[in-house]
Design a protein around this motif. Sequence first.
Motif, PDB file in Angstrom:
ATOM      1  N   THR A  63       0.851  -1.185   0.000  1.00  0.00           N
ATOM      2  CA  THR A  63       0.000   0.000   0.000  1.00  0.00           C
ATOM      3  C   THR A  63       0.886   1.235   0.000  1.00  0.00           C
ATOM      4  OG1 THR A  63      -0.154  -0.083   2.412  1.00  0.00           O
ATOM      5  CG2 THR A  63      -1.937  -1.117   1.172  1.00  0.00           C
ATOM      6  N   LEU A  64       0.384   2.294  -0.620  1.00  0.00           N
ATOM      7  CA  LEU A  64       1.110   3.561  -0.687  1.00  0.00           C
ATOM      8  C   LEU A  64       0.415   4.575   0.207  1.00  0.00           C
ATOM      9  CD1 LEU A  64       1.687   3.747  -4.546  1.00  0.00           C
ATOM     10  CD2 LEU A  64       3.233   2.853  -2.799  1.00  0.00           C
ATOM     11  N   HIS A  65       1.198   5.254   1.006  1.00  0.00           N
ATOM     12  CA  HIS A  65       0.684   6.291   1.897  1.00  0.00           C
ATOM     13  C   HIS A  65       1.435   7.576   1.588  1.00  0.00           C
ATOM     14  CE1 HIS A  65      -1.311   3.173   4.251  1.00  0.00           C
ATOM     15  NE2 HIS A  65      -0.179   2.492   4.200  1.00  0.00           N
ATOM     16  N   ARG A  66       0.695   8.596   1.178  1.00  0.00           N
ATOM     17  CA  ARG A  66       1.326   9.884   0.871  1.00  0.00           C
ATOM     18  C   ARG A  66       1.567  10.632   2.177  1.00  0.00           C
ATOM     19  NH1 ARG A  66       1.892   9.313  -4.131  1.00  0.00           N
ATOM     20  NH2 ARG A  66       0.226   8.706  -5.542  1.00  0.00           N
ATOM     21  N   ARG A  67       2.793  11.051   2.353  1.00  0.00           N
ATOM     22  CA  ARG A  67       3.208  11.798   3.537  1.00  0.00           C
ATOM     23  C   ARG A  67       3.891  13.080   3.080  1.00  0.00           C
ATOM     24  NH1 ARG A  67       3.623   7.630   7.734  1.00  0.00           N
ATOM     25  NH2 ARG A  67       1.569   6.715   7.502  1.00  0.00           N
ATOM     26  N   SER A  68       4.104  13.994   3.978  1.00  0.00           N
ATOM     27  CA  SER A  68       4.757  15.256   3.624  1.00  0.00           C
ATOM     28  C   SER A  68       6.179  15.029   3.111  1.00  0.00           C
ATOM     29  CB  SER A  68       4.767  16.211   4.823  1.00  0.00           C
ATOM     30  OG  SER A  68       5.480  15.627   5.899  1.00  0.00           O
ATOM     31  N   GLY A  69       6.830  13.989   3.588  1.00  0.00           N
ATOM     32  CA  GLY A  69       8.194  13.687   3.155  1.00  0.00           C
ATOM     33  C   GLY A  69       8.273  12.819   1.916  1.00  0.00           C
ATOM     34  N   GLU A  74       4.124   0.415   2.223  1.00  0.00           N
ATOM     35  CA  GLU A  74       3.961  -0.501   3.342  1.00  0.00           C
ATOM     36  C   GLU A  74       3.651  -1.896   2.804  1.00  0.00           C
ATOM     37  OE1 GLU A  74       2.168   0.232   7.643  1.00  0.00           O
ATOM     38  OE2 GLU A  74       0.622   0.177   6.098  1.00  0.00           O
ATOM     39  N   LEU A  75       4.428  -2.879   3.251  1.00  0.00           N
ATOM     40  CA  LEU A  75       4.302  -4.261   2.798  1.00  0.00           C
ATOM     41  C   LEU A  75       3.388  -5.045   3.734  1.00  0.00           C
ATOM     42  CD1 LEU A  75       5.477  -6.415   0.781  1.00  0.00           C
ATOM     43  CD2 LEU A  75       7.099  -6.961   2.600  1.00  0.00           C
ATOM     44  N   HIS A  76       2.517  -5.885   3.134  1.00  0.00           N
ATOM     45  CA  HIS A  76       1.568  -6.694   3.895  1.00  0.00           C
ATOM     46  C   HIS A  76       1.648  -8.142   3.416  1.00  0.00           C
ATOM     47  CE1 HIS A  76      -0.437  -2.874   4.936  1.00  0.00           C
ATOM     48  NE2 HIS A  76      -0.191  -2.561   3.679  1.00  0.00           N
ATOM     49  N   HIS A  77       1.212  -9.075   4.255  1.00  0.00           N
ATOM     50  CA  HIS A  77       1.017 -10.436   3.742  1.00  0.00           C
ATOM     51  C   HIS A  77      -0.400 -10.524   3.195  1.00  0.00           C
ATOM     52  CE1 HIS A  77      -1.470 -12.079   6.975  1.00  0.00           C
ATOM     53  NE2 HIS A  77      -0.605 -11.659   7.873  1.00  0.00           N
ATOM     54  N   VAL A  82      -5.528  -4.799   6.290  1.00  0.00           N
ATOM     55  CA  VAL A  82      -5.308  -3.397   5.910  1.00  0.00           C
ATOM     56  C   VAL A  82      -5.514  -3.143   4.413  1.00  0.00           C
ATOM     57  CG1 VAL A  82      -3.619  -1.520   5.856  1.00  0.00           C
ATOM     58  CG2 VAL A  82      -3.826  -2.943   7.893  1.00  0.00           C
ATOM     59  N   PRO A  83      -4.945  -3.951   3.498  1.00  0.00           N
ATOM     60  CA  PRO A  83      -5.128  -3.653   2.070  1.00  0.00           C
ATOM     61  C   PRO A  83      -6.606  -3.678   1.665  1.00  0.00           C
ATOM     62  CG  PRO A  83      -3.358  -5.214   2.359  1.00  0.00           C
ATOM     63  CD  PRO A  83      -4.040  -5.074   3.693  1.00  0.00           C
ATOM     64  N   LYS A  84      -6.965  -2.783   0.747  1.00  0.00           N
ATOM     65  CA  LYS A  84      -8.355  -2.663   0.320  1.00  0.00           C
ATOM     66  C   LYS A  84      -8.584  -3.215  -1.076  1.00  0.00           C
ATOM     67  CE  LYS A  84      -9.389  -0.450   4.043  1.00  0.00           C
ATOM     68  NZ  LYS A  84      -9.408  -1.272   5.197  1.00  0.00           N
ATOM     69  N   GLY A  85      -7.535  -3.642  -1.761  1.00  0.00           N
ATOM     70  CA  GLY A  85      -7.661  -4.142  -3.129  1.00  0.00           C
ATOM     71  C   GLY A  85      -7.061  -3.154  -4.110  1.00  0.00           C
ATOM     72  N   ARG A 105       8.240  -0.525   4.069  1.00  0.00           N
ATOM     73  CA  ARG A 105       8.154  -0.640   5.519  1.00  0.00           C
ATOM     74  C   ARG A 105       7.172  -1.763   5.823  1.00  0.00           C
ATOM     75  NH1 ARG A 105       4.517   0.761   9.044  1.00  0.00           N
ATOM     76  NH2 ARG A 105       4.994   1.642  11.049  1.00  0.00           N
ATOM     77  N   PRO A 106       7.497  -2.663   6.765  1.00  0.00           N
ATOM     78  CA  PRO A 106       6.541  -3.727   7.095  1.00  0.00           C
ATOM     79  C   PRO A 106       5.323  -3.163   7.816  1.00  0.00           C
ATOM     80  CG  PRO A 106       8.437  -3.834   8.547  1.00  0.00           C
ATOM     81  CD  PRO A 106       8.735  -2.772   7.533  1.00  0.00           C
TER      82      PRO A 106
END
Length: 120
Positions: A63-69, A74-77, A82-85, A105-106
């Motif tokens: 999953t990708l999370h947009r942050r200010s930096g 983020e890696l998932h099994h 958490v993943p939505k598809g 990041r895990p």
Amino acid sequence: MEELFTPDELDRIEAAAHRVGRSPHDWVRDLVLKRLSGDSEQTHISHRRTMRPDFEDAIWPVTLHRRSGGVLQELHHAGCWVPKGGEATLTTAEARVQMATHDVRPCDACQPERFLTPYS
């Protein structure tokens, strides 16, 4: 264990176990577990750490999370809630490389690193 093997077989088991620093009982147990898990490699068991065979063909959502930096990956099994598809996915080999280089990041929820690191 003595009832299961001939004296010659016991001698060979003890020698093989001694070479890898294991007790004969543990060596036989590891051999049986390896066979039952479908591992087709040679039957020599060592004390080296191995990978879980059931995760070698797994798919790992990212999953990708947009942050200010920037963007945090983020890696998932596959079973993570958490993943939505529609996420990008990695193979197990790619996931290991990305984890090692800190490109992903895990996930804190599912902790995929526990599946991507060797176990004994």
